[in-house]
Design a protein around this motif. Structure first.
Motif, PDB file in Angstrom:
ATOM      1  N   UNK A   1       0.366   8.131 -46.409  1.00  0.00           N
ATOM      2  CA  UNK A   1       1.120   8.867 -47.420  1.00  0.00           C
ATOM      3  C   UNK A   1       0.186   9.650 -48.340  1.00  0.00           C
ATOM      4  N   UNK A   2      -0.959   9.052 -48.681  1.00  0.00           N
ATOM      5  CA  UNK A   2      -1.920   9.763 -49.526  1.00  0.00           C
ATOM      6  C   UNK A   2      -2.501  10.971 -48.810  1.00  0.00           C
ATOM      7  N   UNK A   3      -2.864  10.820 -47.537  1.00  0.00           N
ATOM      8  CA  UNK A   3      -3.460  11.918 -46.789  1.00  0.00           C
ATOM      9  C   UNK A   3      -2.503  13.104 -46.711  1.00  0.00           C
ATOM     10  N   UNK A   4      -1.239  12.826 -46.398  1.00  0.00           N
ATOM     11  CA  UNK A   4      -0.248  13.907 -46.310  1.00  0.00           C
ATOM     12  C   UNK A   4      -0.035  14.542 -47.681  1.00  0.00           C
ATOM     13  N   UNK A   5       0.096  13.694 -48.714  1.00  0.00           N
ATOM     14  CA  UNK A   5       0.316  14.205 -50.059  1.00  0.00           C
ATOM     15  C   UNK A   5      -0.858  15.020 -50.577  1.00  0.00           C
ATOM     16  N   UNK A   6      -2.089  14.601 -50.256  1.00  0.00           N
ATOM     17  CA  UNK A   6      -3.278  15.331 -50.711  1.00  0.00           C
ATOM     18  C   UNK A   6      -3.341  16.719 -50.077  1.00  0.00           C
ATOM     19  N   UNK A   7      -3.050  16.793 -48.787  1.00  0.00           N
ATOM     20  CA  UNK A   7      -3.062  18.096 -48.110  1.00  0.00           C
ATOM     21  C   UNK A   7      -2.018  19.028 -48.708  1.00  0.00           C
ATOM     22  N   UNK A   8      -0.837  18.500 -49.017  1.00  0.00           N
ATOM     23  CA  UNK A   8       0.197  19.326 -49.647  1.00  0.00           C
ATOM     24  C   UNK A   8      -0.230  19.760 -51.045  1.00  0.00           C
ATOM     25  N   UNK A   9      -0.846  18.837 -51.790  1.00  0.00           N
ATOM     26  CA  UNK A   9      -1.301  19.129 -53.152  1.00  0.00           C
ATOM     27  C   UNK A   9      -2.354  20.234 -53.155  1.00  0.00           C
ATOM     28  N   UNK A  10      -3.321  20.152 -52.237  1.00  0.00           N
ATOM     29  CA  UNK A  10      -4.377  21.157 -52.157  1.00  0.00           C
ATOM     30  C   UNK A  10      -3.825  22.507 -51.722  1.00  0.00           C
ATOM     31  N   UNK A  11      -2.957  22.511 -50.720  1.00  0.00           N
ATOM     32  CA  UNK A  11      -2.427  23.762 -50.168  1.00  0.00           C
ATOM     33  C   UNK A  11      -1.484  24.452 -51.146  1.00  0.00           C
ATOM     34  N   UNK A  12      -0.555  23.692 -51.729  1.00  0.00           N
ATOM     35  CA  UNK A  12       0.457  24.290 -52.604  1.00  0.00           C
ATOM     36  C   UNK A  12      -0.135  24.857 -53.888  1.00  0.00           C
ATOM     37  N   UNK A  13      -1.285  24.311 -54.321  1.00  0.00           N
ATOM     38  CA  UNK A  13      -1.902  24.777 -55.560  1.00  0.00           C
ATOM     39  C   UNK A  13      -3.099  25.694 -55.334  1.00  0.00           C
ATOM     40  N   UNK A  14      -3.323  26.096 -54.088  1.00  0.00           N
ATOM     41  CA  UNK A  14      -4.409  27.031 -53.794  1.00  0.00           C
ATOM     42  C   UNK A  14      -5.789  26.496 -54.120  1.00  0.00           C
ATOM     43  N   UNK A  15      -6.030  25.224 -53.808  1.00  0.00           N
ATOM     44  CA  UNK A  15      -7.284  24.574 -54.184  1.00  0.00           C
ATOM     45  C   UNK A  15      -8.157  24.228 -52.975  1.00  0.00           C
ATOM     46  N   UNK A  16      -7.938  24.908 -51.878  1.00  0.00           N
ATOM     47  CA  UNK A  16      -8.661  24.595 -50.645  1.00  0.00           C
ATOM     48  C   UNK A  16     -10.169  24.775 -50.820  1.00  0.00           C
ATOM     49  N   UNK A  17     -10.581  25.759 -51.616  1.00  0.00           N
ATOM     50  CA  UNK A  17     -11.999  26.060 -51.797  1.00  0.00           C
ATOM     51  C   UNK A  17     -12.579  25.460 -53.074  1.00  0.00           C
ATOM     52  N   UNK A  18     -11.874  24.532 -53.676  1.00  0.00           N
ATOM     53  CA  UNK A  18     -12.375  23.892 -54.894  1.00  0.00           C
ATOM     54  C   UNK A  18     -13.409  22.832 -54.527  1.00  0.00           C
TER      55      UNK A  18
END
Length: 250
Positions: free
Chosen positions: A13-30
């Motif tokens: 659940x954390x792995x799926x949620x983290x990927x959604x959190x990073x993608x939806x907020x445009x933080x892939x390159x953070x």
């Protein structure tokens, strides 16, 4: 992010949620979040719940130290004053421990239910630790058994949790495995493995199975009111008399 870190019931659940959190907020390159994710197994609770931490979290160390010295030291005291006040803080801490031990042995905290299991912990545990068990029993009111699957002597209970999130009704699900032969039990929340106390989901299932006494492996000796703390046998500065001639000469 706080909800993702602390409310994820499992690694998946954390792995799926983290990927959604990073993608939806445009933080892939953070870079900072990427470095945090690489070390996720060191700080995300769902990765650590299978290790025994005696209830300690990552922030409790600093919070505990601040509370320990509160009222004794501040940023303006001298080094000499710090040594004296540190000794006073240790003395007060030891006195509070002695008072708590005396209360645990000579007084009784009432149970909140008629459960014989709760009375079992009341008999063995210190007041502070029994208070945690008492809270788990009280919290059972918000939990319900939704489904039961039997596989030999193993019963798999699916437990539903009702709670409010941002003013709206929400729910979680936990899986509790109960062995009807050995009466051993394990919950997917891993509270016992993490903090050393059985969770509300387990107490709900044990009540459902009409169990009156949990196996000894779930009643940890470290929480017993009859255990003498080893550090109390060590000599400390605060336990010595200030009128000692040798100390005064020094």
């Amino acid at each position: 992010m706080k909800a993702l870190v602390y409310d994820s019931s499992g690694v998946d659940q954390f792995e799926v949620g983290w990927n959604e959190f990073i993608t939806n907020n445009g933080l892939v390159n953070n870079d900072w979040l990427c470095s945090l994710y690489e070390e996720r197994h060191l700080w995300v609770p769902c990765y650590l719940r299978n290790k025994f931490w005696a209830g300690m979290s990552t922030t409790q160390r600093s919070e505990g130290m601040n509370a320990f010295f509160d009222g004794f030291i501040n940023s303006s005291i001298s080094l000499q004053q710090f040594v004296v006040q540190y000794d006073n803080a240790l003395r007060q801490k030891a006195e509070k421990e002695f008072e708590a031990d005396f209360a645990s042995v000579n007084t009784i905290v009432p149970c909140g239910s008629q459960s014989l299991i709760e009375r079992q912990f009341q008999l063995h545990y210190t007041h502070a630790k029994f208070g945690e068990i008492h809270n788990e029993f009280r919290a059972k009111i918000n939990y319900f058994v939704m489904n039961v699957v039997k596989d030999g002597s193993i019963w798999n209970y699916n437990v539903k949790e009702d709670f409010l999130w941002n003013g709206k009704r929400a729910n979680k699900f936990h899986d509790v495995l109960f062995d009807s032969i050995t009466t051993t039990i394990k919950c997917s929340c891993l509270l016992f493995e993490f903090r050393g106390i059985l969770c509300r989901h387990c107490f709900l299932v044990l009540g459902q199975e009409d169990i009156d006494c949990v196996p000894e492996q779930y009643v940890l000796r470290r929480w017993s009111k009859n255990v003498r703390k080893r550090h109390t046998l060590m000599k400390a500065a605060y336990s010595r008399s200030s009128d000692d001639p040798q100390m005064q000469r020094f």
